[in-house]
Write an enzyme that holds these catalytic residues in place. Structure first.
Site, PDB file in Angstrom:
ATOM      1  N   ASN A   9       0.870  -1.180   0.000  1.00  0.00           N
ATOM      2  CA  ASN A   9       0.000   0.000   0.000  1.00  0.00           C
ATOM      3  C   ASN A   9       0.905   1.226   0.000  1.00  0.00           C
ATOM      4  O   ASN A   9       1.462   1.581   1.026  1.00  0.00           O
ATOM      5  CB  ASN A   9      -0.900  -0.037   1.248  1.00  0.00           C
ATOM      6  CG  ASN A   9      -1.704   1.240   1.411  1.00  0.00           C
ATOM      7  OD1 ASN A   9      -1.809   2.060   0.494  1.00  0.00           O
ATOM      8  ND2 ASN A   9      -2.279   1.423   2.600  1.00  0.00           N
ATOM      9  N   TRP A  10       1.031   1.837  -1.165  1.00  0.00           N
ATOM     10  CA  TRP A  10       1.982   2.950  -1.290  1.00  0.00           C
ATOM     11  C   TRP A  10       1.441   4.269  -0.761  1.00  0.00           C
ATOM     12  O   TRP A  10       2.161   5.255  -0.717  1.00  0.00           O
ATOM     13  CB  TRP A  10       2.401   3.101  -2.764  1.00  0.00           C
ATOM     14  CG  TRP A  10       3.235   1.961  -3.262  1.00  0.00           C
ATOM     15  CD1 TRP A  10       3.612   0.841  -2.558  1.00  0.00           C
ATOM     16  CD2 TRP A  10       3.796   1.812  -4.570  1.00  0.00           C
ATOM     17  NE1 TRP A  10       4.376   0.021  -3.351  1.00  0.00           N
ATOM     18  CE2 TRP A  10       4.502   0.600  -4.596  1.00  0.00           C
ATOM     19  CE3 TRP A  10       3.759   2.597  -5.722  1.00  0.00           C
ATOM     20  CZ2 TRP A  10       5.176   0.142  -5.729  1.00  0.00           C
ATOM     21  CZ3 TRP A  10       4.433   2.144  -6.854  1.00  0.00           C
ATOM     22  CH2 TRP A  10       5.129   0.936  -6.857  1.00  0.00           C
ATOM     23  N   LYS A  11       0.161   4.298  -0.437  1.00  0.00           N
ATOM     24  CA  LYS A  11      -0.457   5.536   0.073  1.00  0.00           C
ATOM     25  C   LYS A  11      -0.160   6.694  -0.878  1.00  0.00           C
ATOM     26  O   LYS A  11      -0.044   6.477  -2.085  1.00  0.00           O
ATOM     27  CB  LYS A  11       0.010   5.804   1.508  1.00  0.00           C
ATOM     28  CG  LYS A  11      -0.146   4.549   2.387  1.00  0.00           C
ATOM     29  CD  LYS A  11      -0.007   4.797   3.846  1.00  0.00           C
ATOM     30  CE  LYS A  11      -0.184   3.479   4.587  1.00  0.00           C
ATOM     31  NZ  LYS A  11      -0.175   3.623   6.034  1.00  0.00           N
ATOM     32  N   HIS A  99      -9.648   1.610   4.635  1.00  0.00           N
ATOM     33  CA  HIS A  99      -8.392   1.767   5.388  1.00  0.00           C
ATOM     34  C   HIS A  99      -8.635   2.773   6.520  1.00  0.00           C
ATOM     35  O   HIS A  99      -9.406   3.724   6.356  1.00  0.00           O
ATOM     36  CB  HIS A  99      -7.292   2.264   4.446  1.00  0.00           C
ATOM     37  CG  HIS A  99      -5.940   2.244   5.079  1.00  0.00           C
ATOM     38  ND1 HIS A  99      -5.521   3.222   5.954  1.00  0.00           N
ATOM     39  CD2 HIS A  99      -4.925   1.350   4.995  1.00  0.00           C
ATOM     40  CE1 HIS A  99      -4.302   2.921   6.373  1.00  0.00           C
ATOM     41  NE2 HIS A  99      -3.912   1.792   5.808  1.00  0.00           N
ATOM     42  N   GLU A 101      -7.021   5.192   7.521  1.00  0.00           N
ATOM     43  CA  GLU A 101      -6.780   6.595   7.136  1.00  0.00           C
ATOM     44  C   GLU A 101      -7.970   7.161   6.367  1.00  0.00           C
ATOM     45  O   GLU A 101      -8.311   8.335   6.504  1.00  0.00           O
ATOM     46  CB  GLU A 101      -5.478   6.677   6.308  1.00  0.00           C
ATOM     47  CG  GLU A 101      -4.251   6.463   7.200  1.00  0.00           C
ATOM     48  CD  GLU A 101      -3.053   5.846   6.500  1.00  0.00           C
ATOM     49  OE1 GLU A 101      -2.983   5.861   5.261  1.00  0.00           O
ATOM     50  OE2 GLU A 101      -2.160   5.332   7.228  1.00  0.00           O
ATOM     51  N   GLU A 171      -5.693  -4.462  10.756  1.00  0.00           N
ATOM     52  CA  GLU A 171      -4.603  -3.502  10.937  1.00  0.00           C
ATOM     53  C   GLU A 171      -4.818  -2.676  12.205  1.00  0.00           C
ATOM     54  O   GLU A 171      -5.569  -1.682  12.180  1.00  0.00           O
ATOM     55  CB  GLU A 171      -4.549  -2.527   9.757  1.00  0.00           C
ATOM     56  CG  GLU A 171      -4.339  -3.167   8.416  1.00  0.00           C
ATOM     57  CD  GLU A 171      -3.800  -2.146   7.411  1.00  0.00           C
ATOM     58  OE1 GLU A 171      -2.652  -2.309   6.978  1.00  0.00           O
ATOM     59  OE2 GLU A 171      -4.519  -1.180   7.106  1.00  0.00           O
ATOM     60  N   GLY A 177       2.421   2.562  10.547  1.00  0.00           N
ATOM     61  CA  GLY A 177       3.409   3.619  10.337  1.00  0.00           C
ATOM     62  C   GLY A 177       4.171   4.029  11.584  1.00  0.00           C
ATOM     63  O   GLY A 177       4.837   5.056  11.597  1.00  0.00           O
ATOM     64  N   SER A 216       3.190  -1.853  10.251  1.00  0.00           N
ATOM     65  CA  SER A 216       4.639  -1.953  10.429  1.00  0.00           C
ATOM     66  C   SER A 216       5.182  -3.358  10.153  1.00  0.00           C
ATOM     67  O   SER A 216       6.136  -3.797  10.792  1.00  0.00           O
ATOM     68  CB  SER A 216       5.056  -1.476  11.829  1.00  0.00           C
ATOM     69  OG  SER A 216       4.700  -0.107  11.999  1.00  0.00           O
ATOM     70  N   GLY A 237       2.760  -1.029   4.259  1.00  0.00           N
ATOM     71  CA  GLY A 237       2.879   0.373   3.854  1.00  0.00           C
ATOM     72  C   GLY A 237       4.331   0.762   3.647  1.00  0.00           C
ATOM     73  O   GLY A 237       4.921   0.516   2.592  1.00  0.00           O
ATOM     74  N   GLY A 238       4.944   1.358   4.673  1.00  0.00           N
ATOM     75  CA  GLY A 238       6.307   1.886   4.576  1.00  0.00           C
ATOM     76  C   GLY A 238       7.304   0.921   3.955  1.00  0.00           C
ATOM     77  O   GLY A 238       8.098   1.310   3.085  1.00  0.00           O
TER      78      GLY A 238
HETATM   79  P1  PGA Z   1       2.648   0.466   7.540  1.00  0.00           P
HETATM   80  O1  PGA Z   1       1.204   0.706   6.843  1.00  0.00           O
HETATM   81  O2  PGA Z   1       3.170  -0.838   7.027  1.00  0.00           O
HETATM   82  O3  PGA Z   1       3.487   1.636   7.083  1.00  0.00           O
HETATM   83  O4  PGA Z   1       2.419   0.451   8.998  1.00  0.00           O
HETATM   84  C1  PGA Z   1       0.318  -0.360   6.684  1.00  0.00           C
HETATM   85  C2  PGA Z   1      -1.004   0.160   6.160  1.00  0.00           C
HETATM   86  O5  PGA Z   1      -1.414   1.248   6.523  1.00  0.00           O
HETATM   87  O6  PGA Z   1      -1.660  -0.526   5.352  1.00  0.00           O
END
Ligand code: PGA
Length: 254
Positions: A9-11, A99, A101, A171, A177, A216, A237-238
């Site tokens: 997930n590159w956001k 998600h 966010e 999640e 993050g 994470s 994500g990251g």
């Molecule tokens: P993260 O993000 O791996 O950077 O914690 C995961 C996500 O939000 O899907």
């Protein structure tokens, strides 16, 4: 019988040009046996989907394409929104829905999430339905209540067959993050709770639903998480932004 699935997930990162490089690099680092074992997907921003599709097709990569959001209407006067059919026309396979966010910053309610899940299925794609608790909710002991509600609401009105084919990502919001991961045991227990909740709604179909952990996930913690019976993959994500790091997550058994 459930094939592993690791989704990047590159956001809101990567222009279409950066996306071309990232997808190509990831492609170089993965081989046929990797794809036999794991389904791999990347979810770049909308503006980069077409470029990613072109690289995947030109280089004959087995990487699947995902989107990070969608609107639930087919078309119309909805300035700024993107329809499911626009994504399926770009060979998008997965769409992340709900998600944390999106729920927190953009007002995606359980009801909206459910409409989006249905719209994605109607367009022939696979929803990745996200759920997760805040740190406060965990401390207050209401984690299961929240996750149960989000899963039931997200899947409301779906057939057992549809539920069997979709993906749910657990999640914990406090782990997204932050570099803090849920322990293997906690994450595994929550994945089991999600599957039990799905079984309550859809019976045996729940054994086919793929459940991902997100928050994470990285090359150092992925193997322990993947060893849990009910964790079938990750939403990353990251650690998905660097192709070397992401390839190490994908090849977690190496
Ligand atoms: P993260 O993000 O791996 O950077 O914690 C995961 C996500 O939000 O899907």
């Amino acid at each position: 019988m459930r094939k592993d699935l690791i989704v990047g997930n590159w956001k809101m990162h990567a222009t279409h040009l950066e996306t071309i490089q990232m997808v190509q690099k990831l492609g170089y680092r993965l081989d046929h046996p990797d794809y036999e074992r794991v389904d791999v997907a990347v979810c770049p921003p909308f503006t980069a989907l077409r470029s990613a599709q072109t690289v995947i097709e030109t280089d004959h990569l087995q990487i699947k394409l995902g989107a990070q959001n969608v609107y639930f209407e087919e078309k119309g006067a909805y300035t700024g929104e993107v329809a499911p059919g626009m994504l399926s026309a770009l060979s998008v396979t997965f769409v992340i829905i709900g998600h944390s966010e999106r729920r927190e910053y953009f007002g995606d309610t359980d009801e909206i999430v459910n409409r989006k899940v249905k719209a994605v299925l109607a367009a022939g794609m696979t929803p990745i339905l996200c759920c997760g608790e805040t740190e406060q909710e965990r401390e207050d002991g209401v984690t299961e209540e929240k996750i149960g509600r989000q899963v039931r609401a997200g899947l409301a009105g779906l057939t057992e067959e549809q539920i069997a084919g979709l993906v749910v990502a657990y999640e914990p919001i406090w782990a997204i993050g932050t570099g803090r991961t849920a322990s293997d045991d906690d994450a595994g227990a929550m994945a089991t709770f999600v599957r039990t909740t799905i079984a309550d709604i859809a019976g045996d179909a729940a054994e086919s639903t793929r459940i991902l952990y997100g928050g994470s996930m990285n090359p150092g913690n992925v193997a322990g998480l993947m060893a849990k019976r009910d964790i079938d993959g990750g939403l990353v994500g990251g650690a998905s932004l660097d192709p070397d790091t992401f390839a190490s997550v994908i090849r977690y058994w190496v």
